[in-house]
Every structure is written in structure tokens, then in C-alpha cells.
Motif scaffolding. Sequence first.
Motif, PDB file in Angstrom:
ATOM      1  N   VAL A 237       0.872  -1.168   0.000  1.00 48.14           N
ATOM      2  CA  VAL A 237       0.000   0.000   0.000  1.00 48.14           C
ATOM      3  C   VAL A 237       0.909   1.217   0.000  1.00 48.14           C
ATOM      4  CG1 VAL A 237      -0.220  -0.035   2.519  1.00 48.14           C
ATOM      5  CG2 VAL A 237      -1.910   1.184   1.145  1.00 48.14           C
ATOM      6  N   THR A 238       0.623   2.182  -0.872  1.00 47.32           N
ATOM      7  CA  THR A 238       1.527   3.318  -1.025  1.00 47.32           C
ATOM      8  C   THR A 238       0.772   4.556  -1.469  1.00 47.32           C
ATOM      9  OG1 THR A 238       3.504   4.100  -2.196  1.00 47.32           O
ATOM     10  CG2 THR A 238       2.094   2.584  -3.385  1.00 47.32           C
ATOM     11  N   PHE A 239       1.152   5.695  -0.916  1.00 49.69           N
ATOM     12  CA  PHE A 239       0.595   6.981  -1.329  1.00 49.69           C
ATOM     13  C   PHE A 239       1.404   7.528  -2.498  1.00 49.69           C
ATOM     14  CE2 PHE A 239      -0.633   6.778   3.161  1.00 49.69           C
ATOM     15  CZ  PHE A 239      -1.948   7.228   3.129  1.00 49.69           C
ATOM     16  N   SER A 240       0.732   8.213  -3.418  1.00 49.17           N
ATOM     17  CA  SER A 240       1.461   8.933  -4.459  1.00 49.17           C
ATOM     18  C   SER A 240       2.211  10.091  -3.811  1.00 49.17           C
ATOM     19  CB  SER A 240       0.502   9.446  -5.532  1.00 49.17           C
ATOM     20  OG  SER A 240      -0.447  10.348  -4.975  1.00 49.17           O
ATOM     21  N   PRO A 241       3.331  10.545  -4.392  1.00 49.38           N
ATOM     22  CA  PRO A 241       4.124  11.614  -3.759  1.00 49.38           C
ATOM     23  C   PRO A 241       3.364  12.903  -3.506  1.00 49.38           C
ATOM     24  CG  PRO A 241       5.418  10.499  -5.425  1.00 49.38           C
ATOM     25  CD  PRO A 241       4.023   9.967  -5.557  1.00 49.38           C
ATOM     26  N   ASP A 242       2.354  13.212  -4.331  1.00 54.27           N
ATOM     27  CA  ASP A 242       1.579  14.428  -4.099  1.00 54.27           C
ATOM     28  C   ASP A 242       0.425  14.203  -3.125  1.00 54.27           C
ATOM     29  OD1 ASP A 242      -0.261  13.006  -5.603  1.00 54.27           O
ATOM     30  OD2 ASP A 242      -0.291  14.414  -7.284  1.00 54.27           O
ATOM     31  N   GLY A 243       0.250  12.963  -2.659  1.00 49.22           N
ATOM     32  CA  GLY A 243      -0.774  12.662  -1.679  1.00 49.22           C
ATOM     33  C   GLY A 243      -2.180  12.552  -2.208  1.00 49.22           C
ATOM     34  N   SER A 244      -2.353  12.627  -3.516  1.00 50.91           N
ATOM     35  CA  SER A 244      -3.703  12.631  -4.079  1.00 50.91           C
ATOM     36  C   SER A 244      -4.283  11.231  -4.238  1.00 50.91           C
ATOM     37  CB  SER A 244      -3.705  13.342  -5.436  1.00 50.91           C
ATOM     38  OG  SER A 244      -2.848  12.675  -6.360  1.00 50.91           O
ATOM     39  N   TRP A 245      -3.424  10.200  -4.318  1.00 53.89           N
ATOM     40  CA  TRP A 245      -3.889   8.839  -4.530  1.00 53.89           C
ATOM     41  C   TRP A 245      -3.277   7.884  -3.512  1.00 53.89           C
ATOM     42  CZ3 TRP A 245      -2.661   9.190 -10.425  1.00 53.89           C
ATOM     43  CH2 TRP A 245      -3.716   9.846 -11.073  1.00 53.89           C
ATOM     44  N   LEU A 246      -4.033   6.819  -3.258  1.00 50.29           N
ATOM     45  CA  LEU A 246      -3.554   5.697  -2.455  1.00 50.29           C
ATOM     46  C   LEU A 246      -3.716   4.444  -3.300  1.00 50.29           C
ATOM     47  CD1 LEU A 246      -2.657   4.541   0.386  1.00 50.29           C
ATOM     48  CD2 LEU A 246      -5.107   4.145   0.780  1.00 50.29           C
ATOM     49  N   ALA A 247      -2.649   3.674  -3.436  1.00 47.33           N
ATOM     50  CA  ALA A 247      -2.689   2.454  -4.238  1.00 47.33           C
ATOM     51  C   ALA A 247      -2.529   1.230  -3.359  1.00 47.33           C
ATOM     52  CB  ALA A 247      -1.594   2.472  -5.298  1.00 47.33           C
ATOM     53  N   ALA A 248      -3.307   0.189  -3.673  1.00 51.39           N
ATOM     54  CA  ALA A 248      -3.210  -1.097  -2.977  1.00 51.39           C
ATOM     55  C   ALA A 248      -2.961  -2.185  -4.010  1.00 51.39           C
ATOM     56  CB  ALA A 248      -4.485  -1.382  -2.197  1.00 51.39           C
ATOM     57  N   VAL A 249      -2.003  -3.060  -3.726  1.00 46.75           N
ATOM     58  CA  VAL A 249      -1.608  -4.127  -4.640  1.00 46.75           C
ATOM     59  C   VAL A 249      -1.775  -5.457  -3.915  1.00 46.75           C
ATOM     60  CG1 VAL A 249       0.298  -5.116  -5.969  1.00 46.75           C
ATOM     61  CG2 VAL A 249       0.051  -2.626  -5.794  1.00 46.75           C
ATOM     62  N   THR A 250      -2.424  -6.419  -4.560  1.00 44.55           N
ATOM     63  CA  THR A 250      -2.647  -7.709  -3.928  1.00 44.55           C
ATOM     64  C   THR A 250      -1.727  -8.779  -4.511  1.00 44.55           C
ATOM     65  OG1 THR A 250      -4.322  -8.585  -5.460  1.00 44.55           O
ATOM     66  CG2 THR A 250      -5.084  -7.102  -3.716  1.00 44.55           C
ATOM     67  N   ARG A 251      -1.593  -9.852  -3.777  1.00 43.46           N
ATOM     68  CA  ARG A 251      -0.751 -10.974  -4.194  1.00 43.46           C
ATOM     69  C   ARG A 251      -1.233 -11.598  -5.491  1.00 43.46           C
ATOM     70  NH1 ARG A 251      -1.713 -16.132  -3.214  1.00 43.46           N
ATOM     71  NH2 ARG A 251      -3.267 -15.648  -1.621  1.00 43.46           N
TER      72      ARG A 251
END
Length: 254
Positions: A166-180
Motif C-alpha cells: 500500500v503506497t501513497f502517491s508523492p503528491d498525496g492525491s492517490w492511495l494504491a493497494a496491490v494484492t498478491r
Amino acid sequence: MKPSGAFLAVASASDVRLLDAATGALLDTLHAGSSEVKSLAFSPDGSWLAAGGHDGAVRLWDATTGEYLRRIDGASGPVCSVTPSPDAACIAACYANGSVRLWDAATGALQRTLHSPDSVAEAVVFSPDGRRLATRDASGFVRLWDATTGSQSRTLSVGTHAVKSVTFSPDGSWLAAVTRTGAVEVRTMPTLAAAAMTRVDDALGGATWSLRSQTMYVVGSAGLHSFAFAPQEDEAADAGPPAAHGRATSDVTG
């Protein structure tokens, strides 16, 4: 890697090896006693290095001199991950018992504890502005927390499979989640409204964003995947935060 890009920190059993990023030469070895090192993180300013151990301790070293600064104890069970706040004043540590504790980086004092009774957090990250944290667990959930109060604000379900990153974009506008299982979801902050969803036929792991927050790179068993995101062309300028489309390309790295 140290933010300056000068060298890398690599865990090797109970030691941390500092390697020259250009040549791979060994620069220094930091010792964490007899405990296996489970997680490493440099402070954003590159001044210190934190290591989370199997013995439940967080250890800090001066990243320039290698001087041992302090050991932070106070939780049972191994440390799954450590991450510094953007201002380097705080360290968030995620423990195998499911709790997340925020420690003062300068003194080692406990600031607050985050805990959800129905979730076992496996990793934690700060938002770029330091106001929020996101945790991920093995049950397919991502949870948002207020970094000041420690209260849980939102919960996102990403299916029934383990969320590997799980990671935020550098500008804070998006949150990404990646599954196995190859799913990638991008959500708009702070509402967690769906912005983009895509899937690849691969087992995915760690993820990171480009500096301009337009591309995300995800490590998979078959190679490195890149996901490009762009505003919808037919979206009105005053319609609020732009949605995004994910486009995946994969390069096998060997």
C-alpha cells in the motif's frame, strides 16, 4: 536506499550492511545484536537508519557515521515493518501482534498506539503530509488512520487476498493497494473513491510511485510492471479530483 542515493542498506541476518550504490562495495556493517533484522528504513533527510528486529526492538543508527543511537523497546513480537514520518520526527513500527506504535525518533518515547481488534496489520506507511497513515493486512483490508489522534478513519476492502503493498502517491492525491493475486486499485484521497482498477496475471509485491505521481512501478514474479495514470479527457475542469485510468506494461527483468 539512502535518499541521497549514495548507498544502500541491506539486512543480512542480525547485521545491516551499507553498500556503495554505484560499486556495490561494502562500506560498513551495523550490528543488531543476535536478533534477525526484519525491516529497514532511512529517515527522509538521510540522517538516520532504523531497523526493526525479530526481538521486537527498533534500533537506530546515524546514517553518516554508523554510530548506534538508541534501541526502542515496548512491544511484544517481531517488528514487521518500520517507516519514518515525512519530517523524520516519528517512527511508525508495525508488530506481528497486529499493533502499530508511533515512537518519537529523538527520544524513543511512545506517542500512541493504533490497533484494530479485527485486523492484524502487516505494514504501515505515512501520507506525504504526515497527517495520515495507511496499514495493510493479510485479509484484503487497507485502513486509514489519523496520525495525530490514532483514530481509524476509513477502511477499504481489496478482496479476500493478502494486500502486499500500500503506497501513497508523492503528491498525496492517490492511495494504491496491490494484492498478491495481481489486482491493483488506486483510490482518491481522502475519500477513497475509486480512481482506477486493473489486474495482471502475475503475483505482485512491492510498489513505488514516480516523483510526478503519474506512474506506479510494481515488482512481480514475472518482471517489473508499470501502471500509468492520467485524468479523464472528457472530465469537466471543475468536477473535483480527476479520476484515473490504469495502463499496465510489463518487462521481465530476469
